[in-house]
Design an enzyme around this catalytic site. Structure first.
Site, PDB file in Angstrom:
ATOM      1  N   HIS A 104      -3.640  -5.631   1.257  1.00 45.53           N
ATOM      2  CA  HIS A 104      -3.433  -5.929   2.674  1.00 45.53           C
ATOM      3  C   HIS A 104      -3.899  -7.359   2.966  1.00 45.53           C
ATOM      4  O   HIS A 104      -4.791  -7.885   2.303  1.00 45.53           O
ATOM      5  CB  HIS A 104      -4.230  -4.973   3.551  1.00 45.53           C
TER       6      HIS A 104
ATOM      7  N   CYS B  92       0.835  -1.199   0.000  1.00 45.05           N
ATOM      8  CA  CYS B  92       0.000   0.000   0.000  1.00 45.05           C
ATOM      9  C   CYS B  92       0.875   1.257   0.000  1.00 45.05           C
ATOM     10  O   CYS B  92       1.559   1.544  -0.977  1.00 45.05           O
ATOM     11  CB  CYS B  92      -0.993  -0.042   1.157  1.00 45.05           C
TER      12      CYS B  92
END
Length: 504
Positions: A440, A332
């Site tokens: 994630h 991310c």
């Protein structure tokens, strides 16, 4: 009538979240439909529900302990700090606005009615609600507009159990001081105290327990020992307390850069649980020296953390480590930092900034946040040490406000299935030494994690582990161990709920 009990603490990080998960597990084992609830959570560890709503990770793992699917109603307000003074306000799983502390304090009364409606909606569907407070109820400067501690207990009309951490010292002063600062009607709600994280012979506490019970009139329900259970922490306080320094010798060492605004470090719990892996969270450049893999994690303020990397010397050390042949991975915000260019007119307002240049990518921030659970498939051809992961299915979730475009020299890392559409995600270099993704929870996919670790083992001339560690089964075992310990050391929870429940 739905029964409820609320855990509040003498301070942050006293163990409320874990003990709430333990209660959820006990009630689940006893056949009661149980749900967790925390009206307001301040955390950078968040997750995504099946319908694309963002909520705190603590309530997600508490729901897992209760054997139910996480529901955003379990955490209607999520505050995600973006700086020392600002936080992103997430209401019922969607971004509402950014506020400073003073503005949010003024805003809280408007949330009270909505929080109560959400709580009542949840309570109608379950036999038991396990509520969790935030920080301490003795924050007297916040009392008048409280919606998460005694203010929430009043809304739910439920008894409160106070949790105190003896490991940090001063436990009896913390108990006495907290109760002394409460108003009488608030103090009357506190039906018991749990002393948590004790190491040693509990007999040494007996005289102190007798005195604190006499001084406060509140019984100590039990003393929980320091437990060696592997459960999620709510936020970065655990990192500050050196819980994850990882000194035990293992075959593989993975260094995770502890960014100032680190988010979703729960991504690495499954890695830390691998029998042959040592995880170390690092803030000093010299700590990179023995790493077999370096990971840049998620960040709530990408450009601010990128500036910290440079100012601290960590960026130079990371680039030097990469030149020495050590793989670097970004997730991310960390993925964005690995690229050539970041264009941010949204999060920080700093405009166009150079990244670390390990991936030939350009990231542009956007106003809209992508929040969704996804299934994905790793690319069919992955280079070098990642080759064994090629074509493997993985699962995770996205939480980001940026879009990253690959330039020449980068290959797509995986293909996501997002809302019925195939979407390319991530980037990997031809030599496999730089790899990034927005996904994630990637390491919760057991086969992928074992392929990655075995790839690192091969780089060191070590034989692969043929047995794949099942992280989901590991979590279930941890929930059961926690519940067993709480049954052994804590009394009267059922009695308190039955005798002190008030109609809402």
């Amino acid at each position: 009538m739905t029964q409820a009990v609320m855990l509040q603490g003498t301070a942050s990080d006293v163990g409320k979240s874990v003990l709430a998960a333990g209660l959820c597990r006990i009630f689940y084992q006893d056949g009661l439909r149980t749900a967790p609830f925390k009206s307001q959570n301040m955390a950078l560890n968040s997750g995504i529900t099946s319908d694309g709503k963002e909520m705190g990770r603590a309530q997600i793992f508490q729901a897992e302990a209760a054997g139910i699917t996480p529901d955003v109603r379990m955490n209607p307000v999520l505050l995600k700090p973006t700086s020392d003074r600002q936080a992103q306000v997430v209401l019922m799983g969607k971004v509402a606005t950014n506020m400073d502390a003073v503005s949010y304090h003024d805003y809280k009364p408007r949330l009270r009615e909505q929080i109560l409606a959400v709580y009542n909606s949840l309570a109608q569907e379950y036999d038991v609600i396990v509520l969790e407070g935030a920080g301490s109820p003795a924050e007297i400067n916040l009392r008048d507009r409280d919606i998460v501690n005694m203010g929430m207990a009043e809304m739910a009309q439920c008894p409160v159990i106070l949790v105190a951490d003896i490991d940090r010292g001063g436990v009896f002063a913390a108990i006495y001081g907290t109760l002394a600062l409460l108003h009488k009607q608030e103090r009357d709600r506190v039906k018991g105290v749990i002393i948590n994280k004790f190491r040693g012979d509990v007999a040494l506490l007996y005289s102190g327990i007798e005195q604190i019970e006499s001084l406060t009139g509140v019984p100590v329900l039990g003393v929980m020992p320091w437990l060696d259970v592997d459960l999620e922490d709510e936020d970065g306080v655990a990192l500050q307390n050196d819980k994850y320094r990882g000194n035990a010798p293992r075959d593989i060492t993975i260094a995770i850069v502890q960014l100032p605004h680190i988010s979703n470090f729960t991504d690495f719990n499954a890695l830390a649980a691998q029998p042959d892996v040592r995880i170390r969270y690092i803030r000093r450049p010299e700590a990179l020296t023995d790493a077999d893999l370096v990971i840049l994690p998620g960040s709530k303020n990408t450009l601010s953390d990128l500036a910290w990397l440079r100012e601290s010397g960590m960026a130079d050390a990371l680039l030097q480590t990469h030149r020495q042949g050590v793989p670097v991975m970004g997730i991310c915000g960390g993925y964005q930092m690995l690229g050539d260019t970041i264009v941010d007119e949204v999060e920080s307002g700093l405009g166009t900034q150079p990244g670390l240049g390990l991936l030939n990518t350009i990231t542009r921030f956007a106003q809209d946040k992508i929040t969704t659970q996804v299934n994905a498939t790793m690319s069919g051809e992955l280079p070098s040490w990642l080759a064994a992961a090629a074509g493997l299915p993985v699962r995770g979730y996205e939480i980001h406000m940026g879009e990253t475009v690959l330039q020449e020299g980068c290959c797509t890392a995986m293909t996501l299935q997002r809302n019925g559409c195939s979407v390319a995600d991530g980037a990997v270099t031809a030599d496999g030494l730089a790899f990034g993704t927005y996904l994630h929870g990637l390491f919760d996919s057991d086969a992928f994690t074992r392929a990655v670790v075995n790839g690192l083992r091969a780089r060191k001339g070590l034989a692969p582990w043929e047995t794949t560690f099942c992280y989901a089964e590991h979590k279930v075992r941890q929930f059961d161990l926690l519940a067993e310990a709480m049954r052994q050391h804590i009394d009267k929870i059922y009695t308190i709920m039955q005798q002190h429940q008030e109609p809402v």
